[in-house]
Design an enzyme around this catalytic site. Structure first.
Site, PDB file in Angstrom:
ATOM      1  N   GLU A   3      -2.172  10.797   3.662  1.00 31.14           N
ATOM      2  CA  GLU A   3      -2.705  12.075   4.123  1.00 31.14           C
ATOM      3  C   GLU A   3      -1.722  13.163   3.708  1.00 31.14           C
ATOM      4  OE1 GLU A   3      -4.364  12.064   8.105  1.00 31.14           O
ATOM      5  OE2 GLU A   3      -4.409   9.877   8.131  1.00 31.14           O
ATOM      6  N   HIS A  93       1.190  -3.898  -8.497  1.00 29.55           N
ATOM      7  CA  HIS A  93       0.210  -2.823  -8.434  1.00 29.55           C
ATOM      8  C   HIS A  93       0.690  -1.523  -9.066  1.00 29.55           C
ATOM      9  CE1 HIS A  93      -2.076  -5.539  -5.998  1.00 29.55           C
ATOM     10  NE2 HIS A  93      -1.180  -5.545  -5.031  1.00 29.55           N
ATOM     11  N   ARG A 112      -5.695  -0.736  -4.177  1.00 30.60           N
ATOM     12  CA  ARG A 112      -7.157  -0.812  -4.123  1.00 30.60           C
ATOM     13  C   ARG A 112      -7.859   0.023  -5.200  1.00 30.60           C
ATOM     14  NH1 ARG A 112      -9.257  -0.263   1.933  1.00 30.60           N
ATOM     15  NH2 ARG A 112     -11.172  -0.847   0.842  1.00 30.60           N
ATOM     16  N   ARG A 250     -15.701   6.849  10.795  1.00 30.30           N
ATOM     17  CA  ARG A 250     -14.360   6.273  10.736  1.00 30.30           C
ATOM     18  C   ARG A 250     -13.959   5.682  12.078  1.00 30.30           C
ATOM     19  NH1 ARG A 250     -11.159   8.008   6.650  1.00 30.30           N
ATOM     20  NH2 ARG A 250      -9.938   6.197   7.281  1.00 30.30           N
TER      21      ARG A 250
END
Length: 260
Positions: A3, A93, A112, A250
């Protein structure tokens, strides 16, 4: 999920370790994180250029490249930027790696791959992209914030998380802000009275000040964030059991005893 505070910490990494440095090599280990640009074009536009002053808007991080284009990072659920030495072994990753003339590296790591890296070809294209977002949460004035709430009938949590209205607030920040303001997440935004709306704005400013300094939403035990994943979470303020449900799509955590 990164965030505003997390992205601000990534901006600091770029500003401290990479600003002004010349990119000698761009290695695309996984093109699945590229959005609207090929690996070949990314290398062509970035290699040999110097990174400019990075800036953040909400959850987006923008870095000018030379005199024209700009790299735009959107970190999705698991993205992050790290400064590393070329001798440091790559992680599984690490998707894109920029190597500078002094062999320092900037690594984009993302498990992801829900978002990724864009290349904005010119300032006009960049501004069109940023115009899709609301004002940055750190830049909002109290009058603008209060006016925003009065104009939307949806749940107040949904308003806080809508990036087209306020850029930068995600799930953790929104829950923390509403808990501190003692406002239930399902309350219609336009039904809040002036005092409640002011409390939300004040809570937002205070939460962002601390979280931005820490570079994340801190999992402190005195914060809702530090309790929400307990097996039997209790409110840090009153000790009541915390509720968990989906609000505005959410997972949302709140205290029915404190938040009305």
């Amino acid at each position: 999920m990164p965030e505003l505070p997390d992205v601000e910490s990534f901006r600091r990494v770029l500003n401290t370790c990479c600003r002004g440095r010349r990119v000698r090599r761009v290695e695309v280990r996984d093109a699945g994180v590229l959005r609207g640009v090929t690996a070949k074009r990314l290398r062509r536009e970035v290699e040999g250029q110097r990174l400019g002053r990075p800036r953040r808007h909400g959850k987006l991080l923008v870095v000018p490249i030379g005199d024209g284009p700009a790299l735009v990072w959107h970190f999705g659920m698991t993205g992050e930027l790290l400064s590393a030495s070329a001798d440091d072994p790559p992680a599984t990753h690490d998707r894109v790696v920029l190597t500078f003339d002094d062999e320092r590296q900037l690594r984009y790591r993302d498990q992801r791959k829900l978002q990724g890296i864009r290349l904005s070809p010119n300032p006009r294209t960049l501004e069109r992209l940023l115009d899709e977002l609301g004002p940055d949460a750190l830049d909002m004035t109290r009058p603008d914030f209060l006016d925003l709430l009065t104009r939307h009938r949806g749940a107040v949590k949904g308003v806080l998380m809508d990036q087209s209205l306020i850029a930068g607030l995600g799930n953790l920040l929104s829950d923390e802000i509403l808990w501190r303001a003692r406002v239930a997440p399902r309350r219609p935004a336009r039904d809040l009275d002036d005092a409640e709306a002011r409390h939300i704005f004040t809570a937002m400013r205070r939460v962002l000040a601390t979280a931005t300094r820490d570079g994340c939403v801190p999992p402190r035990r005195t914060w809702l964030t530090g309790r929400r994943d307990d097996a039997e979470p209790e409110c840090p303020r009153c000790g009541a059991r915390l509720r968990s449900s989906r609000v505005s799509g959410r997972r949302t955590v709140w205290c029915e005893n404190c938040q009305h």
